[in-house]
Scaffold this motif. Sequence first.
Motif, PDB file in Angstrom:
ATOM      1  N   PRO A   1       0.787  -1.329   0.094  1.00 33.87           N
ATOM      2  CA  PRO A   1       0.059  -0.062  -0.017  1.00 33.87           C
ATOM      3  C   PRO A   1       0.904   1.194  -0.174  1.00 33.87           C
ATOM      4  O   PRO A   1       2.038   1.193   0.269  1.00 33.87           O
ATOM      5  CB  PRO A   1      -0.773  -0.197   1.314  1.00 33.87           C
ATOM      6  CG  PRO A   1      -0.403  -1.354   1.949  1.00 33.87           C
ATOM      7  CD  PRO A   1       0.726  -2.138   1.355  1.00 33.87           C
TER       8      PRO A   1
ATOM      9  N   ASP B   1      -1.168   4.857   3.968  1.00 34.37           N
ATOM     10  CA  ASP B   1      -2.007   3.584   4.080  1.00 34.37           C
ATOM     11  C   ASP B   1      -1.056   2.137   4.809  1.00 34.37           C
ATOM     12  O   ASP B   1      -1.820   1.270   5.032  1.00 34.37           O
ATOM     13  CB  ASP B   1      -2.610   2.935   3.002  1.00 34.37           C
ATOM     14  CG  ASP B   1      -3.571   4.073   2.453  1.00 34.37           C
ATOM     15  OD1 ASP B   1      -3.931   4.942   3.145  1.00 34.37           O
ATOM     16  OD2 ASP B   1      -3.572   4.381   1.377  1.00 34.37           O
ATOM     17  N   SER B   2       0.110   2.238   4.895  1.00 28.89           N
ATOM     18  CA  SER B   2       0.786   1.125   5.451  1.00 28.89           C
ATOM     19  C   SER B   2       0.969   0.996   6.923  1.00 28.89           C
ATOM     20  O   SER B   2       1.421   2.077   7.548  1.00 28.89           O
ATOM     21  CB  SER B   2       2.144   1.235   4.819  1.00 28.89           C
ATOM     22  OG  SER B   2       3.016  -0.003   4.879  1.00 28.89           O
TER      23      SER B   2
ATOM     24  N   TRP C   1      -6.391  -0.199  -6.329  1.00 32.00           N
ATOM     25  CA  TRP C   1      -6.231  -0.682  -4.874  1.00 32.00           C
ATOM     26  C   TRP C   1      -7.408  -1.707  -4.653  1.00 32.00           C
ATOM     27  O   TRP C   1      -7.126  -2.419  -3.949  1.00 32.00           O
ATOM     28  CB  TRP C   1      -6.228   0.507  -3.799  1.00 32.00           C
ATOM     29  CG  TRP C   1      -5.176   1.470  -4.204  1.00 32.00           C
ATOM     30  CD1 TRP C   1      -4.879   2.484  -4.605  1.00 32.00           C
ATOM     31  CD2 TRP C   1      -3.611   0.930  -3.776  1.00 32.00           C
ATOM     32  NE1 TRP C   1      -3.458   2.909  -4.697  1.00 32.00           N
ATOM     33  CE2 TRP C   1      -2.805   1.989  -4.226  1.00 32.00           C
ATOM     34  CE3 TRP C   1      -3.168  -0.384  -3.434  1.00 32.00           C
ATOM     35  CZ2 TRP C   1      -1.088   1.610  -4.303  1.00 32.00           C
ATOM     36  CZ3 TRP C   1      -1.781  -0.563  -3.200  1.00 32.00           C
ATOM     37  CH2 TRP C   1      -0.984   0.448  -3.477  1.00 32.00           C
TER      38      TRP C   1
ATOM     39  N   TRP D   1      -6.671  -5.143  -2.706  1.00 35.43           N
ATOM     40  CA  TRP D   1      -7.191  -5.587  -1.433  1.00 35.43           C
ATOM     41  C   TRP D   1      -8.217  -6.925  -1.614  1.00 35.43           C
ATOM     42  O   TRP D   1      -8.362  -7.664  -0.686  1.00 35.43           O
ATOM     43  CB  TRP D   1      -7.939  -4.689  -0.740  1.00 35.43           C
ATOM     44  CG  TRP D   1      -7.261  -3.415  -0.002  1.00 35.43           C
ATOM     45  CD1 TRP D   1      -7.097  -2.072  -0.419  1.00 35.43           C
ATOM     46  CD2 TRP D   1      -6.021  -3.574   0.989  1.00 35.43           C
ATOM     47  NE1 TRP D   1      -6.026  -1.379   0.310  1.00 35.43           N
ATOM     48  CE2 TRP D   1      -5.438  -2.390   1.019  1.00 35.43           C
ATOM     49  CE3 TRP D   1      -5.710  -4.522   1.634  1.00 35.43           C
ATOM     50  CZ2 TRP D   1      -4.287  -2.143   1.956  1.00 35.43           C
ATOM     51  CZ3 TRP D   1      -4.518  -4.425   2.469  1.00 35.43           C
ATOM     52  CH2 TRP D   1      -3.990  -3.052   2.832  1.00 35.43           C
TER      53      TRP D   1
END
Lengths: 114, 332
Positions: B220, B224-225, B284, B288
């Motif tokens: 990510p 967002d990590s 993304w 996910w």
Amino acid sequence: MSYDVPVAPGEKAELEETTELSGESWPMWEVFVRARRGISHVHIGSLHAADAETALENARDVYTRRGEGVSVWVVPSTEIHAFEPEAASDYVEANEKVYRLATTYEIPEEVGQM
Amino acid sequence: MDDRSGRNDRFRANERSFAYYGVMSHEERFQAIIDAEEKIEPPDWMPEAYRKTLIRQIAQHAHSEVIGMQPESNWITRAPTLHRKAILIAKVQDEAGHGLYLYAAAETLGVRRDEMQELLHRGKHKYSSIFNYPTLSWADMGTIGWLVDGAAITNQVMLTRGSYGPYARAMVRICKEESFHQRQGYELLIRLCQGSSEQKAMAQDSVNRWWWQALMMFGPHDGDSTHTEQSMKWKIKRVSNDDLRQQFVDMTVRQADYLGLEIPDPDLHWNEERGHYDFGEIDWEEFWTVVKGDGPMNRERVAHKVKAWDDGAWVREAAMAYAAKKQARSVA
């Protein structure tokens, strides 16, 4: 590539633990390889194998595929003995006897290389 | 003190470990070793979160190597020449070896290999999502070497400088072997791209299918990590996901140009001001979806792994029985 594990929204990041295991595991062996004649065997990694014979074969296949060595040793991991970490810092790392080091002695320049 | 001899540095290092580390708390000493660019080794004290983060990461890395054998072994029987078949077998064998080095590194943290495998089989542990895509053509054997192993190397070179000794050492070995993986893949693509128009089209189709997935491998966006800050402080991670991804794109564009292949991103162009390539946004949602287990091949990959493990049970048991029998004879 990122090997830190992505945590999807709604998932928990904790490591799952388990103790329910199927069957008996092969014991672990430490592998030492002599890279070339004239130098000592050096620890290169470890592996699992049922006995010394298959441990050697596995070590050859895993650790010397590209001419990394001329000789291989395998030792059961349980036969490796070491100081406890606490003791290691007291007995192994400590070096208060600096007079043991050659470089602590001043030799005059005019004497030349010693 | 005589400074002409290099030995003095070693003496100072000893002096520091004795006098300097000696008065610290466990946690301070641990961080001081890391800050001094030294390695943490298995018997050392370490924070529980450091240990768990490493187990989680090394296990997922090991699982990735092992699951990563599947998309490639898919093509072993259909390799176009004996030479290419031999290369592919050697590469798949290397991946098994990488899995072994990594499981062994994780085991120094007090977790058993069987335990990690069990968690993989039950879907509790992850592996890199890239292996949840199918290998549809022979050109994929080239593209995987070039882009997938190329992305892996970008990250793994960083990991050789990680703070945990056994993991960093495993990475050194792995990086040497990955270089073979990447180069054979790129060379395979050179041959295809210099071949017939059908062969070149096959290579282009393959790059179209793998490019975005290769970029996803870096994880990510930094924002967002999870855990990035802590992992950086502990030097488990040394370069951020976005920086590594940028580094990979910058390197790869030239390589694609040489092959005469298009990178499937209309937003890809050189940014003179930044001194880097700009590129488009990753899907993304797809990322996910695959991470959560719903990619094209997730179920099949794990099912195959479980089957191989179960089918091999009799071999593992027979080897133990034989070892026990030999042991009993030598005692008698």
